[in-house]
Design a protein around this motif. Structure first.
Motif, mmCIF file in Angstrom:
data_model
loop_
_atom_site.group_PDB
_atom_site.id
_atom_site.type_symbol
_atom_site.label_atom_id
_atom_site.label_comp_id
_atom_site.label_asym_id
_atom_site.label_seq_id
_atom_site.Cartn_x
_atom_site.Cartn_y
_atom_site.Cartn_z
ATOM 1 N N LEU A 111 0.835 -1.206 0.000
ATOM 2 C CA LEU A 111 0.000 0.000 0.000
ATOM 3 C C LEU A 111 0.868 1.253 0.000
ATOM 4 O O LEU A 111 0.543 2.236 -0.668
ATOM 5 N N TYR A 112 1.985 1.203 0.721
ATOM 6 C CA TYR A 112 2.912 2.334 0.722
ATOM 7 C C TYR A 112 3.484 2.565 -0.677
ATOM 8 O O TYR A 112 3.593 3.713 -1.140
ATOM 9 N N GLY A 113 3.854 1.493 -1.372
ATOM 10 C CA GLY A 113 4.369 1.630 -2.726
ATOM 11 C C GLY A 113 3.336 2.212 -3.679
ATOM 12 O O GLY A 113 3.647 3.093 -4.494
ATOM 13 N N LEU A 114 2.107 1.736 -3.595
ATOM 14 C CA LEU A 114 1.057 2.265 -4.459
ATOM 15 C C LEU A 114 0.750 3.725 -4.127
ATOM 16 O O LEU A 114 0.463 4.530 -5.024
ATOM 17 N N ARG A 115 0.810 4.067 -2.866
ATOM 18 C CA ARG A 115 0.598 5.468 -2.464
ATOM 19 C C ARG A 115 1.655 6.367 -3.092
ATOM 20 O O ARG A 115 1.343 7.458 -3.582
ATOM 21 N N ASN A 116 2.888 5.919 -3.101
ATOM 22 C CA ASN A 116 3.951 6.716 -3.723
ATOM 23 C C ASN A 116 3.723 6.887 -5.212
ATOM 24 O O ASN A 116 4.032 7.940 -5.786
ATOM 25 N N ILE A 117 3.184 5.858 -5.846
ATOM 26 C CA ILE A 117 2.948 5.937 -7.285
ATOM 27 C C ILE A 117 1.835 6.940 -7.598
ATOM 28 O O ILE A 117 1.992 7.817 -8.456
ATOM 29 N N PHE A 118 0.727 6.842 -6.917
ATOM 30 C CA PHE A 118 -0.431 7.666 -7.260
ATOM 31 C C PHE A 118 -0.303 9.113 -6.794
ATOM 32 O O PHE A 118 -0.911 10.000 -7.364
ATOM 33 N N PHE A 119 0.510 9.338 -5.765
ATOM 34 C CA PHE A 119 0.680 10.698 -5.283
ATOM 35 C C PHE A 119 2.044 11.280 -5.634
ATOM 36 O O PHE A 119 2.347 12.409 -5.260
ATOM 37 N N GLY A 120 2.851 10.491 -6.333
ATOM 38 C CA GLY A 120 4.140 10.998 -6.763
ATOM 39 C C GLY A 120 5.039 11.399 -5.622
ATOM 40 O O GLY A 120 5.762 12.394 -5.710
#
Length: 232
Positions: A111-120
């Motif tokens: 979830l942390y990785g996906l958060r970084n992707i979607f919020f840059g």
């Protein structure tokens, strides 16, 4: 970067959902009593002819005075220090809890990785690290689930006995045994967890920038951005 990478993680979004469902199934499996279903011949106490053996207690339906006036279900808890509890159940108690913790940490990492992707909010390296750690933890969680599930399935197939104390009112040996729905539920959760781990471990950043419509930036007269050529 968020808009660019968001189009590359459709499988990972599915993996996050599958990993969450797998973790929930693991949690439910720990608490459900129907791990092993004993078929008994004497119906004088176990009225239904079936008894359920779980990780923490044994239950059966009885029409005698054993059950309370509010329910015909009679249950006895199996304590941590009880010596009659077989090794496959002791191992399941520990390993299933380990799988639950590992699954929680794995979902948090992905979830942390996906958060970084979607919020840059990060570069490629922390995203890759989060996905790798999450994928490995998911695979470890699945192994921690599959080992005790397999051991208890073997105990069912070989019709192994459990020497219950007298106050459990259980027979010394079952007529036969069946795999309970809890084991089937645990296997489903483990399969979902394995699939999630593989999905996140095999994630790769695209070698060039992709526009939302799926057209590479090097087509149509544009130029490749060197910043997106490297995974770093």
């Amino acid at each position: 970067m968020a808009q660019y990478l968001a189009h590359t993680v459709n499988a990972q979004l599915f993996g996050l959902g599958a990993g969450t469902v797998g973790w929930i199934l693991t949690m439910v499996t720990i608490g459900v009593v129907q791990w092993r279903i004993w078929v008994v011949s004497d119906l004088s106490i176990i009225s239904s002819g079936y008894a359920w053996v779980g990780l923490w207690k044994v239950c059966f339906y009885s029409h005698t005075d054993l059950a309370s006036k509010y329910s015909s279900l009679y249950c006895q808890m199996m304590g941590v220090s009880d010596s009659f509890v077989p090794m496959e159940i002791v191992a399941a108690r520990v390993l299933m809890l380990v799988a639950l913790v590992l699954g929680l940490l794995a979902n948090a990492s992905t979830l942390y990785g996906l958060r970084n992707i979607f919020f840059g909010l990060g570069k490629h390296r922390p995203i890759r690290l989060a996905f790798t750690i999450g994928g490995v933890l998911h695979l470890l969680a699945s192994v921690s689930s599959l080992v005790p599930l397999g051991l208890n399935m073997q105990a069912v197939f070989t019709n192994q006995n459990i020497s219950f104390p007298e106050n459990f009112y259980m027979p010394s040996a079952p007529l036969q045994q069946h795999v309970g729905p809890a084991i089937c539920m645990g296997l489903s959760g483990a399969i979902l967890t394995v699939a999630t781990g593989v999905i996140f471990l095999f994630y790769r950043f695209p070698s060039r920038r992709i526009h939302p419509k799926g057209q590479a930036s090097g087509t149509g007269g544009g130029h490749d951005n060197p910043a997106f050529q490297s995974e770093e």
